[in-house]
Motif scaffolding. Structure first.
Motif, PDB file in Angstrom:
ATOM      1  N   VAL A 143      37.042 -17.795 -50.457  1.00 53.54           N
ATOM      2  CA  VAL A 143      38.000 -18.202 -51.481  1.00 53.54           C
ATOM      3  C   VAL A 143      37.934 -17.209 -52.633  1.00 53.54           C
ATOM      4  CG1 VAL A 143      38.615 -20.039 -53.092  1.00 53.54           C
ATOM      5  CG2 VAL A 143      37.747 -20.616 -50.826  1.00 53.54           C
ATOM      6  N   VAL A 144      39.094 -16.732 -53.087  1.00 56.99           N
ATOM      7  CA  VAL A 144      39.164 -15.712 -54.140  1.00 56.99           C
ATOM      8  C   VAL A 144      40.130 -16.187 -55.223  1.00 56.99           C
ATOM      9  CG1 VAL A 144      39.496 -13.251 -54.612  1.00 56.99           C
ATOM     10  CG2 VAL A 144      38.903 -14.003 -52.293  1.00 56.99           C
ATOM     11  N   PRO A 145      39.773 -16.037 -56.489  1.00 56.73           N
ATOM     12  CA  PRO A 145      40.684 -16.468 -57.555  1.00 56.73           C
ATOM     13  C   PRO A 145      42.032 -15.764 -57.477  1.00 56.73           C
ATOM     14  CG  PRO A 145      38.495 -16.049 -58.449  1.00 56.73           C
ATOM     15  CD  PRO A 145      38.483 -15.542 -57.026  1.00 56.73           C
ATOM     16  N   LEU A 146      43.095 -16.527 -57.694  1.00 64.72           N
ATOM     17  CA  LEU A 146      44.448 -15.987 -57.754  1.00 64.72           C
ATOM     18  C   LEU A 146      44.865 -15.944 -59.221  1.00 64.72           C
ATOM     19  CD1 LEU A 146      47.017 -15.120 -56.154  1.00 64.72           C
ATOM     20  CD2 LEU A 146      47.735 -17.518 -56.242  1.00 64.72           C
ATOM     21  N   PRO A 147      45.124 -14.739 -59.771  1.00 64.64           N
ATOM     22  CA  PRO A 147      45.476 -14.639 -61.188  1.00 64.64           C
ATOM     23  C   PRO A 147      46.685 -15.499 -61.537  1.00 64.64           C
ATOM     24  CG  PRO A 147      45.035 -12.469 -60.264  1.00 64.64           C
ATOM     25  CD  PRO A 147      45.068 -13.422 -59.110  1.00 64.64           C
ATOM     26  N   GLY A 151      41.408 -27.563 -59.308  1.00 67.23           N
ATOM     27  CA  GLY A 151      42.586 -27.060 -60.000  1.00 67.23           C
ATOM     28  C   GLY A 151      42.696 -25.548 -60.031  1.00 67.23           C
ATOM     29  N   ASP A 152      41.642 -24.833 -59.611  1.00 67.77           N
ATOM     30  CA  ASP A 152      41.695 -23.370 -59.607  1.00 67.77           C
ATOM     31  C   ASP A 152      42.684 -22.871 -58.555  1.00 67.77           C
ATOM     32  OD1 ASP A 152      39.786 -23.321 -61.549  1.00 67.77           O
ATOM     33  OD2 ASP A 152      38.166 -22.572 -60.265  1.00 67.77           O
ATOM     34  N   ARG A 153      43.478 -21.877 -58.919  1.00 68.43           N
ATOM     35  CA  ARG A 153      44.402 -21.233 -57.992  1.00 68.43           C
ATOM     36  C   ARG A 153      43.642 -20.165 -57.205  1.00 68.43           C
ATOM     37  NH1 ARG A 153      48.012 -18.146 -60.021  1.00 68.43           N
ATOM     38  NH2 ARG A 153      49.980 -18.878 -59.132  1.00 68.43           N
ATOM     39  N   VAL A 154      43.821 -20.135 -55.864  1.00 64.73           N
ATOM     40  CA  VAL A 154      43.017 -19.241 -55.029  1.00 64.73           C
ATOM     41  C   VAL A 154      43.826 -18.693 -53.858  1.00 64.73           C
ATOM     42  CG1 VAL A 154      40.823 -20.366 -55.601  1.00 64.73           C
ATOM     43  CG2 VAL A 154      42.170 -21.197 -53.656  1.00 64.73           C
ATOM     44  N   TRP A 155      43.340 -17.593 -53.289  1.00 66.61           N
ATOM     45  CA  TRP A 155      43.833 -17.099 -52.008  1.00 66.61           C
ATOM     46  C   TRP A 155      42.659 -17.052 -51.028  1.00 66.61           C
ATOM     47  CZ3 TRP A 155      42.275 -12.225 -49.998  1.00 66.61           C
ATOM     48  CH2 TRP A 155      41.697 -11.330 -50.908  1.00 66.61           C
ATOM     49  N   LEU A 156      42.974 -17.130 -49.742  1.00 65.16           N
ATOM     50  CA  LEU A 156      41.955 -17.282 -48.705  1.00 65.16           C
ATOM     51  C   LEU A 156      42.049 -16.166 -47.679  1.00 65.16           C
ATOM     52  CD1 LEU A 156      42.585 -21.090 -47.973  1.00 65.16           C
ATOM     53  CD2 LEU A 156      41.108 -20.104 -49.718  1.00 65.16           C
ATOM     54  N   TRP A 157      40.926 -15.869 -47.027  1.00 64.80           N
ATOM     55  CA  TRP A 157      40.914 -14.828 -46.001  1.00 64.80           C
ATOM     56  C   TRP A 157      40.071 -15.276 -44.794  1.00 64.80           C
ATOM     57  CZ3 TRP A 157      36.010 -12.890 -45.028  1.00 64.80           C
ATOM     58  CH2 TRP A 157      35.056 -13.039 -46.052  1.00 64.80           C
ATOM     59  N   ASP A 158      40.473 -14.824 -43.599  1.00 65.12           N
ATOM     60  CA  ASP A 158      39.738 -15.058 -42.347  1.00 65.12           C
ATOM     61  C   ASP A 158      39.414 -16.535 -42.125  1.00 65.12           C
ATOM     62  OD1 ASP A 158      39.801 -12.318 -42.178  1.00 65.12           O
ATOM     63  OD2 ASP A 158      37.665 -12.071 -41.760  1.00 65.12           O
ATOM     64  N   VAL A 159      40.315 -17.429 -42.489  1.00 63.47           N
ATOM     65  CA  VAL A 159      40.010 -18.856 -42.441  1.00 63.47           C
ATOM     66  C   VAL A 159      39.755 -19.330 -41.012  1.00 63.47           C
ATOM     67  CG1 VAL A 159      40.922 -21.167 -42.901  1.00 63.47           C
ATOM     68  CG2 VAL A 159      41.252 -19.336 -44.570  1.00 63.47           C
ATOM     69  N   VAL A 203      40.758 -26.865 -50.204  1.00 71.57           N
ATOM     70  CA  VAL A 203      41.931 -26.265 -50.841  1.00 71.57           C
ATOM     71  C   VAL A 203      43.190 -26.993 -50.393  1.00 71.57           C
ATOM     72  CG1 VAL A 203      43.311 -24.156 -51.110  1.00 71.57           C
ATOM     73  CG2 VAL A 203      40.812 -24.011 -51.003  1.00 71.57           C
ATOM     74  N   ARG A 204      44.003 -27.384 -51.356  1.00 68.45           N
ATOM     75  CA  ARG A 204      45.336 -27.905 -51.047  1.00 68.45           C
ATOM     76  C   ARG A 204      46.250 -26.701 -50.870  1.00 68.45           C
ATOM     77  NH1 ARG A 204      49.827 -29.148 -54.198  1.00 68.45           N
ATOM     78  NH2 ARG A 204      48.615 -28.818 -56.109  1.00 68.45           N
ATOM     79  N   LEU A 205      46.634 -26.439 -49.636  1.00 69.09           N
ATOM     80  CA  LEU A 205      47.402 -25.238 -49.332  1.00 69.09           C
ATOM     81  C   LEU A 205      48.865 -25.403 -49.734  1.00 69.09           C
ATOM     82  CD1 LEU A 205      45.695 -24.621 -45.944  1.00 69.09           C
ATOM     83  CD2 LEU A 205      45.843 -22.886 -47.734  1.00 69.09           C
ATOM     84  N   ALA A 242      47.224 -19.534 -49.516  1.00 66.70           N
ATOM     85  CA  ALA A 242      46.971 -19.654 -50.948  1.00 66.70           C
ATOM     86  C   ALA A 242      47.263 -21.079 -51.380  1.00 66.70           C
ATOM     87  CB  ALA A 242      47.835 -18.669 -51.740  1.00 66.70           C
ATOM     88  N   GLY A 243      46.537 -21.533 -52.391  1.00 70.60           N
ATOM     89  CA  GLY A 243      46.733 -22.890 -52.865  1.00 70.60           C
ATOM     90  C   GLY A 243      45.849 -23.191 -54.059  1.00 70.60           C
ATOM     91  N   VAL A 244      45.486 -24.466 -54.193  1.00 70.74           N
ATOM     92  CA  VAL A 244      44.732 -24.950 -55.347  1.00 70.74           C
ATOM     93  C   VAL A 244      43.511 -25.715 -54.859  1.00 70.74           C
ATOM     94  CG1 VAL A 244      44.825 -26.441 -57.378  1.00 70.74           C
ATOM     95  CG2 VAL A 244      46.837 -25.103 -56.720  1.00 70.74           C
ATOM     96  N   ILE A 245      42.362 -25.452 -55.453  1.00 68.69           N
ATOM     97  CA  ILE A 245      41.148 -26.163 -55.068  1.00 68.69           C
ATOM     98  C   ILE A 245      41.285 -27.642 -55.400  1.00 68.69           C
ATOM     99  CG2 ILE A 245      38.693 -26.461 -55.567  1.00 68.69           C
ATOM    100  CD1 ILE A 245      38.431 -23.472 -55.794  1.00 68.69           C
ATOM    101  N   ASP A 246      40.980 -28.455 -54.401  1.00 63.41           N
ATOM    102  CA  ASP A 246      41.157 -29.906 -54.501  1.00 63.41           C
ATOM    103  C   ASP A 246      39.822 -30.643 -54.657  1.00 63.41           C
ATOM    104  OD1 ASP A 246      41.170 -32.345 -52.171  1.00 63.41           O
ATOM    105  OD2 ASP A 246      42.621 -32.544 -53.805  1.00 63.41           O
TER     106      ASP A 246
END
Length: 339
Positions: A110-114, A82-90, A32-34, A66-70
């Motif tokens: 990784v969870v999709p960010l609307p 290119g998917d927008r996502v948020w992250l937890w417990d990284v 993920v590109r943060l 949060a960022g974009v999958i690279d």
């Protein structure tokens, strides 16, 4: 890539800006590109470590982001570049946190960010929202996963409603249909709690909390989301319904709790301690799914207008961001990772 690392625990001065190589995703991983990293109390406490101690390997701080999958590794389904996502417990259980330009993580974190939600919102979820979800679902006989109407007819008391967990608890409880009462320490925080959606706001420094809660909920409250159990336990037992739950999610190092046993027994009270990192896999997945649903519904908003002011720092000032959280700044601290 640029990253913040620390090689020993201690004060925020141990955090250093470094260049690090990119890591390609392996099996079932994504990179993920943060864009934004969120800072929580757990981040500075982990970095502090209770004193100076040399680490076995350099560590990047911060759990949320949060960022974009690279890049996508083998075996990953449902995500693409290119998917927008948020992250937890990284950073939990490892050395790679979100205070860096890129991070490689298991796809399950990784969870999709609307599209309609900001990266700021995504980076503000994680620890606060998942903790709040567990606090709201820890009651015996209550729902294990929040959804619209899941808490209909219930009353929730959120102590410290202007904090990040309190803010998330108010929003999630309202989304699930509960009536929400909250306590705060001043007028500004009271306004923030109202913006978050609390129906009744009590200033615990000037008001009689027990009387005010009873006025708002004559039959008592079902659940208390508790930020300061040592200070609030007696009042909490007074306003709780029989069979109610006190969900304790915060404590200072070495802090203890003295519980009035007879009062707790009389009401058959459940005292639930919570650490989001160590909940069961089922509880964590329920929380992630519910938080994702609430986000999709527009129920988890951040910023001054929604009761959670944002304070920003550039990546190179991550130490100052940690200090701001440690000093109790109101709202959410975010780090702009991308230039």
């Amino acid at each position: 890539m640029k990253a913040i690392v620390y090689e020993e625990t201690g004060p925020s001065a141990v955090l250093k800006l470094r260049d690090r190589p990119l890591v390609d995703p392996g099996q079932d991983e994504v990179r993920v590109r943060l864009l934004v990293s969120g800072v929580n109390p757990t981040d500075w406490k982990s970095r502090s470590g209770g004193g100076s101690r040399k680490l076995d390997a350099p560590k990047v701080p911060n759990q949320d982001g949060a960022g974009v999958i690279d890049a996508v590794g083998a075996g990953v389904a449902g995500f693409g570049v290119g998917d927008r996502v948020w992250l937890w417990d990284v950073a939990w259980g490892g050395n790679e946190g979100t205070a860096q330009e890129y991070v490689t993580v298991p796809a399950g974190k990784v969870v999709p960010l609307p599209d309609g939600e900001s990266f700021d919102a995504g980076a503000s979820l994680g620890i606060p929202a998942l903790t709040a979800h567990r606090a709201l679902t820890s009651s015996e006989g209550g729902p294990s996963r929040l959804s619209p109407g899941a808490l209909a007819g219930r009353t929730v008391l959120v102590t410290g409603g202007a904090g990040a967990v309190g803010h998330a608890a108010i929003q999630l409880a309202r989304w699930a249909g509960a009536s929400v009462i909250t306590t705060v320490s001043g007028d500004h925080k009271a306004e923030l709690a109202r913006r978050a959606g609390a129906g009744t706001v009590i200033n615990y420094r000037t008001d009689d909390v027990v009387r005010a809660v009873r006025d708002a909920a004559p039959d008592g409250v079902d659940t208390i989301v508790e930020v300061n159990a040592p200070a609030n336990i007696e009042a909490g037992l007074e306003v709780l319904k029989p069979g109610g739950t006190i969900s304790v999610y915060a404590a200072n190092p070495g802090e203890s709790l003295t519980v009035p046993i007879r009062e707790g027994m009389t009401k058959n009270v459940r005292l639930q301690f919570i650490l989001t990192y160590t909940v069961t896999d089922e509880q964590k997945q329920d929380a992630v799914a519910a938080v994702s649903g609430a986000l999709e519904a527009g129920a988890l908003r951040v910023g001054e207008d929604y009761g959670l002011p944002l304070t920003r720092f550039p990546l190179e000032e991550t130490a100052a961001a940690h200090d701001a959280v440690e000093q109790g700044i109101v709202g959410k601290v975010l780090i702009d990772v991308a230039p």
